[in-house]
Design a protein around this motif. Structure first.
Motif, mmCIF file in Angstrom:
data_model
loop_
_atom_site.group_PDB
_atom_site.id
_atom_site.type_symbol
_atom_site.label_atom_id
_atom_site.label_comp_id
_atom_site.label_asym_id
_atom_site.label_seq_id
_atom_site.Cartn_x
_atom_site.Cartn_y
_atom_site.Cartn_z
ATOM 1 N N VAL A 91 0.595 -1.446 -0.182
ATOM 2 C CA VAL A 91 0.143 -0.163 -0.061
ATOM 3 C C VAL A 91 1.447 1.225 0.160
ATOM 4 O O VAL A 91 2.197 1.526 1.375
ATOM 5 N N LEU A 92 0.710 2.001 -0.727
ATOM 6 C CA LEU A 92 1.496 3.498 -1.228
ATOM 7 C C LEU A 92 2.900 3.452 -1.156
ATOM 8 O O LEU A 92 3.385 4.443 -2.327
ATOM 9 N N LEU A 93 3.401 2.636 -1.135
ATOM 10 C CA LEU A 93 5.383 3.226 -1.073
ATOM 11 C C LEU A 93 5.932 2.040 -2.185
ATOM 12 O O LEU A 93 6.945 1.791 -1.609
ATOM 13 N N THR A 94 4.503 1.062 -2.237
ATOM 14 C CA THR A 94 5.073 -0.063 -3.479
ATOM 15 C C THR A 94 5.713 0.475 -4.744
ATOM 16 O O THR A 94 5.679 1.566 -4.749
ATOM 17 N N GLY A 95 7.398 -0.532 -4.653
ATOM 18 C CA GLY A 95 8.127 0.758 -5.092
ATOM 19 C C GLY A 95 8.533 1.693 -5.259
ATOM 20 O O GLY A 95 9.646 2.365 -5.666
ATOM 21 N N VAL A 96 8.371 2.267 -4.351
ATOM 22 C CA VAL A 96 8.832 3.508 -2.874
ATOM 23 C C VAL A 96 10.400 3.589 -1.938
ATOM 24 O O VAL A 96 10.759 3.845 -1.852
ATOM 25 N N HIS A 97 9.701 2.439 -1.473
ATOM 26 C CA HIS A 97 10.016 2.242 -0.111
ATOM 27 C C HIS A 97 11.000 0.668 -0.194
ATOM 28 O O HIS A 97 9.705 0.182 -0.743
ATOM 29 N N ASP A 98 11.843 0.494 0.475
ATOM 30 C CA ASP A 98 12.583 -1.279 0.507
ATOM 31 C C ASP A 98 11.786 -1.853 1.420
ATOM 32 O O ASP A 98 12.697 -1.574 2.604
ATOM 33 N N ALA A 99 10.444 -2.437 1.609
ATOM 34 C CA ALA A 99 9.653 -2.584 2.795
ATOM 35 C C ALA A 99 10.632 -3.911 3.097
ATOM 36 O O ALA A 99 11.369 -4.657 2.880
ATOM 37 N N ARG A 163 14.432 8.058 11.822
ATOM 38 C CA ARG A 163 15.165 9.072 11.255
ATOM 39 C C ARG A 163 15.125 8.910 9.529
ATOM 40 O O ARG A 163 13.939 8.589 9.209
ATOM 41 N N VAL A 164 15.010 10.084 9.053
ATOM 42 C CA VAL A 164 14.637 10.763 7.928
ATOM 43 C C VAL A 164 15.488 9.985 6.337
ATOM 44 O O VAL A 164 17.179 10.501 7.137
ATOM 45 N N LEU A 165 14.751 8.838 5.713
ATOM 46 C CA LEU A 165 15.608 8.229 4.680
ATOM 47 C C LEU A 165 15.896 9.140 3.341
ATOM 48 O O LEU A 165 16.992 9.016 3.533
ATOM 49 N N ARG A 166 14.994 9.339 2.981
ATOM 50 C CA ARG A 166 15.359 10.738 1.907
ATOM 51 C C ARG A 166 13.421 10.895 1.389
ATOM 52 O O ARG A 166 12.435 10.372 2.130
#
Length: 215
Positions: A91-99, A163-166
């Motif tokens: 959800v939402l972060l698919t392809g954006v966040h390395d879960a 902590r902010v990743l990016r």
């Protein structure tokens, strides 16, 4: 699932409570959530144009999902905040966040104030929400993606150990993709060990509840 997330009794804000979370029941809670979500103070949620039926439909969809969940938070028995949790791999972060296994995405909305400011309320709510994610939900990391313009929540996230990743581009916003592990929360200003938590009855059997923001 209904769980109590009490806070330690060392600082004044830690005495607010008890703070509890239970699953949103759309038919019961949609009216109060509509008032919160459409309030100008909740503009980062981008739901200001929704009508009551729209919010009911939205909460019903979330309630039926295996990948998203909504939780109504109460402070001393009064409905005070909304938490959404989700699987960031789906959800939402698919392809954006390395879960990673154990990642739990989270959004938090504190009800717009209707009376005098309660000192420390958002600290108590954030601390309880994080304990809920790491406790009953079993998170290894909590993932958030607030709007980069939302400086208030950036400060609150930092206080909880995020902590902010990016920065990433998401629908309708430039977001500060951030994570917090159990250890990072424990070492944060809001992460002191709580008093023993108490598990309560299933929210589907619970009595109706009385009537800032991580997006």
């Amino acid at each position: 699932m209904t769980a109590s997330a009490p806070t330690p009794a060392r600082e004044p804000w830690r005495l607010l409570g008890p703070v509890t979370l239970e699953a949103v029941v759309p038919e019961r809670d949609a009216a109060v959530l509509h008032a919160w979500l459409t309030h100008p103070a909740s503009h980062y949620w981008a739901m200001g144009g929704l009508g009551p039926d729209d919010v009911l439909a939205y909460e019903s969809r979330v309630a039926a999902s295996d990948d998203e969940h909504a939780w109504l938070g109460c402070v001393a028995g009064t409905a005070t905040f909304l938490v959404e949790t989700y699987d960031p791999a789906r959800v939402l972060l698919t392809g954006v966040h390395d879960a990673e296994p154990g990642d739990v995405g989270m959004h938090l909305l504190v009800a717009p104030p209707t009376g005098p400011r309660v000192t420390g309320l958002t600290d108590a709510v954030m601390a309880a929400t994080m304990r809920f994610c790491f406790g009953p939900l079993g998170a290894a990391r909590v993932v958030v993606e607030p709007d980069v313009r939302n400086t208030a929540i950036a400060a609150k996230n930092a206080a909880a150990g995020f902590r902010v990743l990016r920065e990433v581009d998401l629908p309708g916003k430039r977001a500060a993709l951030s994570v917090c592990t159990r250890a990072e929360f424990a070492a944060s200003r809001l992460g002191a060990p709580p008093r023993p938590a108490t598990t309560r009855r299933d929210p589907r059997q619970a009595a109706p509840a009385a009537p800032g923001d991580t997006r």
